[in-house]
Design a protein around this motif. Structure first.
Motif, PDB file in Angstrom:
ATOM      1  N   UNK A  24       0.820  -1.207   0.000  1.00 41.82           N
ATOM      2  CA  UNK A  24       0.000   0.000   0.000  1.00 41.82           C
ATOM      3  C   UNK A  24       0.855   1.260   0.000  1.00 41.82           C
ATOM      4  N   UNK A  25       0.268   2.354  -0.455  1.00 46.70           N
ATOM      5  CA  UNK A  25       1.032   3.599  -0.573  1.00 46.70           C
ATOM      6  C   UNK A  25       0.200   4.781  -0.074  1.00 46.70           C
ATOM      7  N   UNK A  95     -10.279 -16.960  -6.762  1.00 47.73           N
ATOM      8  CA  UNK A  95      -9.715 -15.632  -6.517  1.00 47.73           C
ATOM      9  C   UNK A  95      -8.606 -15.783  -5.485  1.00 47.73           C
ATOM     10  N   UNK A  96      -7.363 -15.707  -5.975  1.00 46.38           N
ATOM     11  CA  UNK A  96      -6.218 -15.863  -5.082  1.00 46.38           C
ATOM     12  C   UNK A  96      -5.849 -14.525  -4.466  1.00 46.38           C
ATOM     13  N   UNK A  97      -5.688 -14.539  -3.153  1.00 46.06           N
ATOM     14  CA  UNK A  97      -5.421 -13.281  -2.449  1.00 46.06           C
ATOM     15  C   UNK A  97      -3.955 -12.871  -2.504  1.00 46.06           C
ATOM     16  N   UNK A  98      -3.076 -13.833  -2.808  1.00 49.76           N
ATOM     17  CA  UNK A  98      -1.665 -13.451  -2.827  1.00 49.76           C
ATOM     18  C   UNK A  98      -1.456 -12.453  -3.965  1.00 49.76           C
ATOM     19  N   UNK A  99      -0.658 -11.434  -3.691  1.00 49.87           N
ATOM     20  CA  UNK A  99      -0.463 -10.386  -4.694  1.00 49.87           C
ATOM     21  C   UNK A  99      -1.495  -9.271  -4.607  1.00 49.87           C
ATOM     22  N   UNK A 100      -2.408  -9.384  -3.639  1.00 56.58           N
ATOM     23  CA  UNK A 100      -3.421  -8.333  -3.471  1.00 56.58           C
ATOM     24  C   UNK A 100      -3.309  -7.722  -2.070  1.00 56.58           C
ATOM     25  N   UNK A 101      -3.817  -6.520  -1.904  1.00 55.33           N
ATOM     26  CA  UNK A 101      -3.671  -5.818  -0.617  1.00 55.33           C
ATOM     27  C   UNK A 101      -4.932  -5.966   0.239  1.00 55.33           C
ATOM     28  N   UNK A 102      -6.044  -5.435  -0.249  1.00 51.26           N
ATOM     29  CA  UNK A 102      -7.309  -5.491   0.509  1.00 51.26           C
ATOM     30  C   UNK A 102      -8.464  -5.547  -0.504  1.00 51.26           C
ATOM     31  N   UNK A 103      -8.488  -6.646  -1.264  1.00 52.74           N
ATOM     32  CA  UNK A 103      -9.414  -6.738  -2.403  1.00 52.74           C
ATOM     33  C   UNK A 103     -10.886  -6.718  -2.027  1.00 52.74           C
ATOM     34  N   UNK A 104     -11.673  -6.169  -2.954  1.00 49.61           N
ATOM     35  CA  UNK A 104     -13.134  -6.175  -2.835  1.00 49.61           C
ATOM     36  C   UNK A 104     -13.699  -6.653  -4.153  1.00 49.61           C
ATOM     37  N   UNK A 144      -4.468   0.710  -4.242  1.00 50.64           N
ATOM     38  CA  UNK A 144      -3.144   0.623  -3.630  1.00 50.64           C
ATOM     39  C   UNK A 144      -3.002   1.646  -2.501  1.00 50.64           C
ATOM     40  N   UNK A 145      -4.022   2.471  -2.296  1.00 52.79           N
ATOM     41  CA  UNK A 145      -3.922   3.476  -1.233  1.00 52.79           C
ATOM     42  C   UNK A 145      -4.332   2.908   0.112  1.00 52.79           C
ATOM     43  N   UNK A 146      -3.652   3.379   1.144  1.00 52.41           N
ATOM     44  CA  UNK A 146      -3.967   2.977   2.516  1.00 52.41           C
ATOM     45  C   UNK A 146      -5.438   3.177   2.813  1.00 52.41           C
ATOM     46  N   UNK A 147      -6.034   2.212   3.454  1.00 54.66           N
ATOM     47  CA  UNK A 147      -7.455   2.270   3.856  1.00 54.66           C
ATOM     48  C   UNK A 147      -8.423   2.458   2.696  1.00 54.66           C
ATOM     49  N   UNK A 154      -6.099  10.746  -7.198  1.00 53.76           N
ATOM     50  CA  UNK A 154      -5.362   9.554  -6.750  1.00 53.76           C
ATOM     51  C   UNK A 154      -5.899   8.280  -7.395  1.00 53.76           C
ATOM     52  N   UNK A 155      -7.215   8.126  -7.370  1.00 58.70           N
ATOM     53  CA  UNK A 155      -7.776   6.851  -7.860  1.00 58.70           C
ATOM     54  C   UNK A 155      -7.565   6.711  -9.369  1.00 58.70           C
ATOM     55  N   UNK A 156      -7.621   7.821 -10.086  1.00 55.68           N
ATOM     56  CA  UNK A 156      -7.370   7.772 -11.532  1.00 55.68           C
ATOM     57  C   UNK A 156      -5.919   7.351 -11.794  1.00 55.68           C
ATOM     58  N   UNK A 157      -4.984   7.914 -11.018  1.00 52.33           N
ATOM     59  CA  UNK A 157      -3.564   7.577 -11.205  1.00 52.33           C
ATOM     60  C   UNK A 157      -3.290   6.112 -10.870  1.00 52.33           C
ATOM     61  N   UNK A 158      -4.112   5.526 -10.010  1.00 52.34           N
ATOM     62  CA  UNK A 158      -3.966   4.116  -9.618  1.00 52.34           C
ATOM     63  C   UNK A 158      -4.834   3.219 -10.514  1.00 52.34           C
TER      64      UNK A 158
END
Ligand code: OOG
Ligand code: MG
Length: 263
Positions: A24-25, A95-104, A144-147, A154-158
């Motif tokens: 996360x960033x 849906x594999x969680x590895x490689x993901x941060x906090x998927x929805x 990729x953003x915290x929380x 920000x969301x567009x850049x990500x």
């Protein structure tokens, strides 16, 4: 006075690194409060070039924040778009969680195009005439953003939080059902956790494609034949954890089931 130009390429590399490392960033706008929406889309486009350079070809587009509920939950009041690449499409039902941060996960309708679409004043008729088929879809978003907290820029850049997507096994004729009337329910471990109807997406998912064409037309871009377009979440997105079983009921477009696993 204009401050020093922002190095957008460097920011695209920064986003790319955090996507690849599932790390996360901080919001880019904390460090660059002057970052504009145009800059953010430029970062996204540069990110697309980085992906392309490692062989991860662009296969489509996604629209996001096309429903009022979603806009309200993230505090960003307008639709956005992102780029879909080959590596994001998952063909099995795991849906594999590895490689993901906090998927929805969120239910969507996907359009697959047969003709090019270009222009800022397209009508629903133009979209239907250019559509090859539609498919039920589940998008996995993973900011990729915290929380999962961000501004529009920000969301567009990500890349609009894109991470993975699943398409149903069955494709349908665009005329199979009224997409605005289509009821959708999302079940987690056997219980309904979200429900809505296709009308949640800008009144009708076809409008999402019109909006996408309009937004990218400003940059001289068009939707290419063969591309897949995710039209935007029909309900709120739901967090998933190891062991969850997810089922989405798309009414006459059938059901999709996913098993969430650690790896
Ligand atoms: C932004 C992406 C939203 C949708 O379908 O509304 C999106 C986010 O909520 O992280 O994909
Ligand atoms: Mg989405």
């Amino acid at each position: 006075m204009k401050t020093k130009a922002i190095d957008l390429k460097k920011l695209a590399e920064h986003v790319d690194r955090h996507q690849n490392d599932a790390e996360e960033m901080e919001k880019l706008t904390l460090q660059y409060p002057d970052l504009s929406v145009e800059d953010a889309y430029k970062i996204q486009s540069l990110w697309g070039e980085l992906a392309g350079a490692r062989g991860d070809r662009m296969i489509g587009w996604k629209m996001g924040l096309t429903s009022r509920a979603k806009q309200e939950s993230v505090g960003v009041k307008e639709p956005i778009y992102g780029r879909l690449t080959q590596s994001m499409e998952v063909a099995d039902r795991k849906l594999e969680l590895s490689g993901l941060i906090h998927p929805r996960v969120e239910p969507e309708v996907a359009f697959v195009m047969k003709d090019e679409l270009k222009g800022e004043n397209l009508t629903p008729r133009d979209i239907w005439a250019a559509t090859d088929f539609i498919m039920p879809a589940v998008e996995v978003i993973d900011s990729r953003y915290k929380n999962f907290s961000f501004t529009l820029e920000d969301v567009v850049a990500d890349n609009a939080s894109s991470s993975k997507f699943f398409l149903g096994d069955q494709a349908y004729s665009p005329y199979h059902t009224s997409l605005s009337d289509m009821p959708v329910s999302l079940y987690k471990n056997g219980e309904v956790v979200q429900s809505g109807s296709g009308a949640a997406v800008l009144g009708h998912p076809v409008r999402s494609i019109m909006e996408l064409a309009k937004m990218i037309n400003r940059l001289g871009l068009s939707i290419d034949p063969g591309m897949v377009i995710l039209t935007g979440g029909i309900t709120e997105a739901v967090h998933v954890y190891d062991g969850d079983d997810i089922e989405v009921d798309f009414g006459t477009l059938g059901k999709m089931k996913l098993d969430v696993t650690a790896s």
